[in-house]
Write a protein that holds these residues in place. Structure first.
Motif, PDB file in Angstrom:
ATOM      1  N   PHE A 369       0.853  -1.189   0.000  1.00 11.24           N
ATOM      2  CA  PHE A 369       0.000   0.000   0.000  1.00 11.24           C
ATOM      3  C   PHE A 369       0.893   1.244   0.000  1.00 11.24           C
ATOM      4  N   PRO A 370       0.589   2.320  -0.726  1.00  9.08           N
ATOM      5  CA  PRO A 370      -0.638   2.568  -1.492  1.00  9.08           C
ATOM      6  C   PRO A 370      -0.592   2.123  -2.953  1.00  9.08           C
ATOM      7  N   ARG A 371       0.531   1.522  -3.361  1.00 11.99           N
ATOM      8  CA  ARG A 371       0.647   1.155  -4.783  1.00 11.99           C
ATOM      9  C   ARG A 371      -0.451   0.176  -5.200  1.00 11.99           C
ATOM     10  N   LYS A 372      -0.773  -0.762  -4.311  1.00 10.08           N
ATOM     11  CA  LYS A 372      -1.804  -1.776  -4.584  1.00 10.08           C
ATOM     12  C   LYS A 372      -2.932  -1.633  -3.558  1.00 10.08           C
ATOM     13  N   GLY A 373      -4.071  -2.219  -3.889  1.00  5.17           N
ATOM     14  CA  GLY A 373      -5.128  -2.369  -2.889  1.00  5.17           C
ATOM     15  C   GLY A 373      -6.236  -1.340  -2.925  1.00  5.17           C
ATOM     16  N   SER A 374      -6.130  -0.330  -3.805  1.00  4.90           N
ATOM     17  CA  SER A 374      -7.232   0.631  -3.937  1.00  4.90           C
ATOM     18  C   SER A 374      -7.324   1.077  -5.383  1.00  4.90           C
ATOM     19  N   LEU A 375      -8.429   1.731  -5.733  1.00  3.61           N
ATOM     20  CA  LEU A 375      -8.577   2.256  -7.094  1.00  3.61           C
ATOM     21  C   LEU A 375      -8.387   3.772  -7.060  1.00  3.61           C
ATOM     22  N   ALA A 376      -7.303   4.228  -6.477  1.00  7.35           N
ATOM     23  CA  ALA A 376      -7.035   5.672  -6.414  1.00  7.35           C
ATOM     24  C   ALA A 376      -6.145   6.074  -7.593  1.00  7.35           C
ATOM     25  N   VAL A 377      -6.294   7.316  -8.026  1.00  8.75           N
ATOM     26  CA  VAL A 377      -5.458   7.845  -9.108  1.00  8.75           C
ATOM     27  C   VAL A 377      -3.993   7.756  -8.693  1.00  8.75           C
ATOM     28  N   GLY A 378      -3.162   7.264  -9.599  1.00  6.71           N
ATOM     29  CA  GLY A 378      -1.732   7.145  -9.331  1.00  6.71           C
ATOM     30  C   GLY A 378      -1.306   5.762  -8.866  1.00  6.71           C
ATOM     31  N   THR A 379      -2.267   4.921  -8.496  1.00  7.23           N
ATOM     32  CA  THR A 379      -1.901   3.560  -8.065  1.00  7.23           C
ATOM     33  C   THR A 379      -1.813   2.636  -9.283  1.00  7.23           C
ATOM     34  N   ASP A 380      -1.272   1.434  -9.062  1.00  5.44           N
ATOM     35  CA  ASP A 380      -1.142   0.482 -10.165  1.00  5.44           C
ATOM     36  C   ASP A 380      -2.510   0.181 -10.788  1.00  5.44           C
ATOM     37  N   ALA A 381      -2.529   0.098 -12.108  1.00  7.03           N
ATOM     38  CA  ALA A 381      -3.790  -0.145 -12.829  1.00  7.03           C
ATOM     39  C   ALA A 381      -4.110  -1.630 -12.844  1.00  7.03           C
ATOM     40  N   ASP A 382      -4.448  -2.154 -11.668  1.00  4.73           N
ATOM     41  CA  ASP A 382      -4.860  -3.549 -11.496  1.00  4.73           C
ATOM     42  C   ASP A 382      -6.321  -3.537 -11.047  1.00  4.73           C
ATOM     43  N   LEU A 383      -7.203  -4.114 -11.814  1.00 10.38           N
ATOM     44  CA  LEU A 383      -8.603  -4.146 -11.383  1.00 10.38           C
ATOM     45  C   LEU A 383      -9.314  -5.356 -11.961  1.00 10.38           C
ATOM     46  N   VAL A 384     -10.430  -5.649 -11.336  1.00 10.43           N
ATOM     47  CA  VAL A 384     -11.210  -6.818 -11.762  1.00 10.43           C
ATOM     48  C   VAL A 384     -12.681  -6.419 -11.876  1.00 10.43           C
ATOM     49  N   LEU A 385     -13.316  -6.907 -12.934  1.00  8.36           N
ATOM     50  CA  LEU A 385     -14.739  -6.670 -13.152  1.00  8.36           C
ATOM     51  C   LEU A 385     -15.487  -7.982 -12.975  1.00  8.36           C
ATOM     52  N   LEU A 386     -16.581  -7.929 -12.215  1.00  7.04           N
ATOM     53  CA  LEU A 386     -17.413  -9.119 -12.000  1.00  7.04           C
ATOM     54  C   LEU A 386     -18.781  -8.892 -12.614  1.00  7.04           C
ATOM     55  N   ARG A 387     -19.300  -9.923 -13.270  1.00  5.57           N
ATOM     56  CA  ARG A 387     -20.648  -9.788 -13.829  1.00  5.57           C
ATOM     57  C   ARG A 387     -21.606 -10.741 -13.116  1.00  5.57           C
ATOM     58  N   ASN A 388     -22.855 -10.308 -13.112  1.00  2.00           N
ATOM     59  CA  ASN A 388     -23.913 -11.041 -12.427  1.00  2.00           C
ATOM     60  C   ASN A 388     -24.497 -12.080 -13.389  1.00  2.00           C
ATOM     61  N   GLU A 389     -24.274 -13.367 -13.066  1.00  5.59           N
ATOM     62  CA  GLU A 389     -24.721 -14.425 -13.972  1.00  5.59           C
ATOM     63  C   GLU A 389     -24.687 -15.747 -13.205  1.00  5.59           C
ATOM     64  N   GLY A 390     -25.766 -16.508 -13.264  1.00  5.34           N
ATOM     65  CA  GLY A 390     -25.799 -17.783 -12.547  1.00  5.34           C
ATOM     66  C   GLY A 390     -25.015 -18.868 -13.274  1.00  5.34           C
ATOM     67  N   TYR A 391     -24.312 -19.704 -12.520  1.00  7.26           N
ATOM     68  CA  TYR A 391     -23.560 -20.808 -13.132  1.00  7.26           C
ATOM     69  C   TYR A 391     -23.181 -21.836 -12.072  1.00  7.26           C
ATOM     70  N   GLU A 392     -22.777 -22.988 -12.558  1.00  8.01           N
ATOM     71  CA  GLU A 392     -22.309 -24.036 -11.661  1.00  8.01           C
ATOM     72  C   GLU A 392     -20.791 -24.116 -11.770  1.00  8.01           C
ATOM     73  N   VAL A 393     -20.112 -24.104 -10.629  1.00  7.64           N
ATOM     74  CA  VAL A 393     -18.650 -24.118 -10.639  1.00  7.64           C
ATOM     75  C   VAL A 393     -18.140 -25.446 -11.195  1.00  7.64           C
ATOM     76  N   SER A 394     -17.206 -25.345 -12.139  1.00 10.87           N
ATOM     77  CA  SER A 394     -16.604 -26.544 -12.720  1.00 10.87           C
ATOM     78  C   SER A 394     -15.126 -26.292 -12.971  1.00 10.87           C
ATOM     79  N   ALA A 395     -14.300 -27.257 -12.588  1.00 11.69           N
ATOM     80  CA  ALA A 395     -12.853 -27.119 -12.812  1.00 11.69           C
ATOM     81  C   ALA A 395     -12.548 -26.927 -14.287  1.00 11.69           C
ATOM     82  N   GLU A 396     -13.430 -27.430 -15.158  1.00 13.84           N
ATOM     83  CA  GLU A 396     -13.213 -27.285 -16.606  1.00 13.84           C
ATOM     84  C   GLU A 396     -13.207 -25.832 -17.051  1.00 13.84           C
ATOM     85  N   ASP A 397     -13.898 -24.980 -16.299  1.00 11.58           N
ATOM     86  CA  ASP A 397     -13.974 -23.566 -16.693  1.00 11.58           C
ATOM     87  C   ASP A 397     -12.831 -22.738 -16.110  1.00 11.58           C
TER      88      ASP A 397
END
Ligand SMILES: [Zn+2]
Length: 451
Positions: A369-397
Motif C-alpha cells: 500500500f498505497p501502490r496496490k489495494g485501492s482504485l485511487a489515481v496514481g496507483t497500479d492499474a490492477d482491477l477486476v470486473l465481476l458480472r452477475n450471472e448464474g452458473y455451476e462451478v466446474s474445474a473445466e472452466d
C-alpha cells in the motif's frame, strides 16, 4: 494517452458502490469519474462494464506456487499465477513449501526463477525456519520482511527456536508468520485413529491443536516484541484466541483465514473426501459460523488462500487411503468469486468489507500500500470486473491446470469477467491473456504498523 477505459462500472469504495469510469495510463490509474468518455476518447481498449462491479485487483498474501523440488514440472509460478490472474488476483505473496528459502542467496535464486515466469506481481516470504539462526538484515536488504515458521511437522520449530526467530525479526522490524497447530495434540489424535477413510482426516487435526498453538505463539510474540501474522485460522474459536493478542496491541497481530474454512466443515468430507484434505483440518459447522462472524465483524483482518496445487489423479488416491496424498487445496482462482458469492451475495459481507478483506488490508499488511489495494489515481492499474450471472462451478472452466476445485458443483451468481493488470487486459472469462514474465518482484520494507 489512455491505455484502457473501463466505462460505467459499479465501483466498490469504502462507502459502497459508486457508478463511474476508470482510465489507465502507463500502467497506472489516470482518472476515475462519472464520465470519462471525452478524456478517454483515444483509449486503446474500451471495456463496457454496464452492470458489472469493479474492484482493485485482489491480493493473495498466502500461496504455494513454486517449488522445483516438490511440484511436478507443469506446476510452477507460471501456471499458478495464470490461475491467479484468471480469478482476479493480480498480486500474490509466495511462501516456501518444501525447498528451504532460509538464506538471502536461496531467496535471490527463487526470485529470479519467479521473475521469468510470473504473470502477476509478487512478493516473497523467507522460511521455513526451524532454528533461530537467520540473516534477518540480509533478507530485509533483499526486500523480504516476512519470515515463516511452524509449530507442527513437517517443518516444526521448537518454542526456543521460534522465540529466537521472533526476537531477531522483531528487533529488525519484520514480521513472523506462524502455522499454528500443536504437534503433541496432532500426534495423540492420529494415534487414536484406525483406518484409511477420508472422514478420519479432520479428526486427526482437532480444534484444540489450533487453539493451544495460537495461544502459545501469541505469548511468544508478545514476549519477544515481534509482529505476528497467524496464517490460515480455521475456526471461530481460533480467531477469538488470536484476537486476545491483537487487542492487547503491544505488537501488531494479523489474523488470516482462507475460503476453505468458511465454505466447508468436517461434515462435508463425507461427500468430497480427499478433495477437502487440508491443514489445519476442517472444523465443525458451529466453528464455521463463528468464523464467518469474525470475518464480518473485523476480528479476521484478511482472507488469503494457502493455495497448494496438485493434480486430480494424485488427489483421487485419497479415496482408498486418506493418508497418502499431500494435504492442501488449490484456491487462488476461486477466492474472489467465493467471497463475492457466498459472502456478499448471501448477505454475509458488504462490498466495502470485501474490499477491505482481499484488497486494502492485504496491501497494507504486506507492504504494497498505497501502490496496490485501492482504485485511487496514481496507483497500479490492477482491477477486476465481476458480472452477475448464474452458473455451476466446474474445474473445466478454470485456468488452473490441476483439473479440480473443492468448489466443484457449487451454484454461484457472480463471475470474474475481465481482469486488468498493469493497465492491460490480463484475463477474460478465466482465459489468460497475460504472459509469463509480465509480473515483477515487489520488494518490501520493514513493517509499518496499521493497528
Ligand atoms: Zn501455507
Amino acid at each position: 494517452m489512455t491505455d484502457c477505459l473501463v466505462e460505467n462500472a459499479r465501483i466498490v469504495t469504502d462507502a459502497g458502490l459508486q457508478r463511474g469510469s476508470i482510465a489507465t495510463e502507463d500502467g497506472s490509474i489516470a482518472a476515475i469519474g462519472p464520465d470519462l468518455s471525452a478524456s478517454g476518447a483515444d483509449a486503446e481498449t474500451v471495456v463496457q462494464a454496464d452492470g458489472m462491479v469493479a474492484l482493485p485487483g485482489a491480493i493473495d498474501v498466502h500461496t504455494h506456487m513454486h517449488d522445483a523440488g516438490l511440484f511436478p514440472d507443469d506446476i510452477d509460478i507460471g501456471t499458478q499465477t495464470a490461475s491467479a490472474v484468471a480469478g482476479g488476483v493480480t498480486t500474490v505473496v509466495e511462501l516456501p513449501t518444501q525447498t528451504p528459502v532460509t538464506t538471502p542467496a536461496a531467496l535471490r535464486e527463487k526470485r529470479a526463477r519467479c521473475e521469468d515466469r510470473a504473470h502477476v506481481d509478487f512478493g516473497l516470504v523467507a522460511g521455513n525456519f526451524q532454528d533461530g539462526d537467520v540473516d534477518v538484515e540480509g533478507f530485509l536488504e533483499a526486500g523480504v520482511p516476512e519470515f515463516k515458521t511452524f509449530t507442527a511437522e513437517p517443518y516444526r520449530a521448537d518454542d526456543a527456536a521460534i522465540l529466537d526467530l521472533m526476537t531477531e525479526v522483531g528487533a529488525a522490524g519484520g514480521t513472523v508468520r506462524v502455522h499454528c497447530e500443536s504437534q503433541a495434540i496432532l500426534d495423540d489424535a492420529r494415534a487414536r485413529l484406525d483406518g484409511t477413510d477420508p472422514e478420519l482426516y479432520p479428526q486427526s487435526r482437532p480444534l484444540e491443536a489450533e487453539l493451544e498453538a495460537i495461544g502459545r505463539v501469541g505469548w511468544l510474540a508478545e514476549y519477544a516484541d515481534c509482529p505476528l501474522h497467524v496464517v490460515h485460522i480455521s475456526s471461530g474459536s481460533g480467531a477469538a484466541v488470536a484476537d486476545r493478542f491483537a487487542s492487547r496491541a503491544n505488537v501488531p497481530v494479523t489474523l488470516e483465514t482462507c475460503p476453505q474454512y468458511l465454505a466447508f466443515s468436517a461434515d462435508d468430507v463425507a461427500d468430497r473426501g480427499p478433495f477437502l484434505k487440508v491443514n489445519p483440518g476442517l472444523k465443525s459447522p458451529d466453528e464455521v459460523d463463528r468464523l464467518w462472524q469474525a470475518v464480518r465483524d473485523g476480528t479476521i483482518d484478511l482472507v488469503a488462500t494457502d493455495h497448494f496445487p496438485t493434480h486430480r489423479e494424485d488427489r483421487e488416491r485419497g479415496w482408498d487411503d486418506i493418508w497418502v496424498p499431500y494435504a492442501g487445496l488449490p484456491g487462488v482462482e476461486t477466492m474472489l468469486e467465493f467471497l463475492v458469492n457466498e459472502g456478499v451475495h448471501e448477505g454475509r459481507l458488504s462490498w466495502p468489507r470485501l474490499l477491505e478483506l482481499v484488497c486494502a488490508r492485504p496491501a497494507r499488511e504486506a507492504g504494497f500500500f498505497p501502490r496496490k489495494g485501492s482504485l485511487a489515481v496514481g496507483t497500479d492499474a490492477d482491477l477486476v470486473l465481476l458480472r452477475n450471472e448464474g452458473y455451476e462451478v466446474s474445474a473445466e472452466d478454470l485456468a488452473y491446470n490441476g483439473g479440480w476445485t473443492p468448489f466443484e458443483g457449487r451454484t454461484w451468481n457472480w463471475r470474474v469477467d475481465t481482469v486488468v493488470a498493469d493497465g492491460s487486459i490480463a484475463a477474460r472469462d478465466h482465459d489468460v491473456l497475460a504472459e509469463p514474465g509480465d509480473g515483477s518482484f515487489l520488494p518490501r520494507g520493514p513493517r509499518v504498523s496499521t493497528g
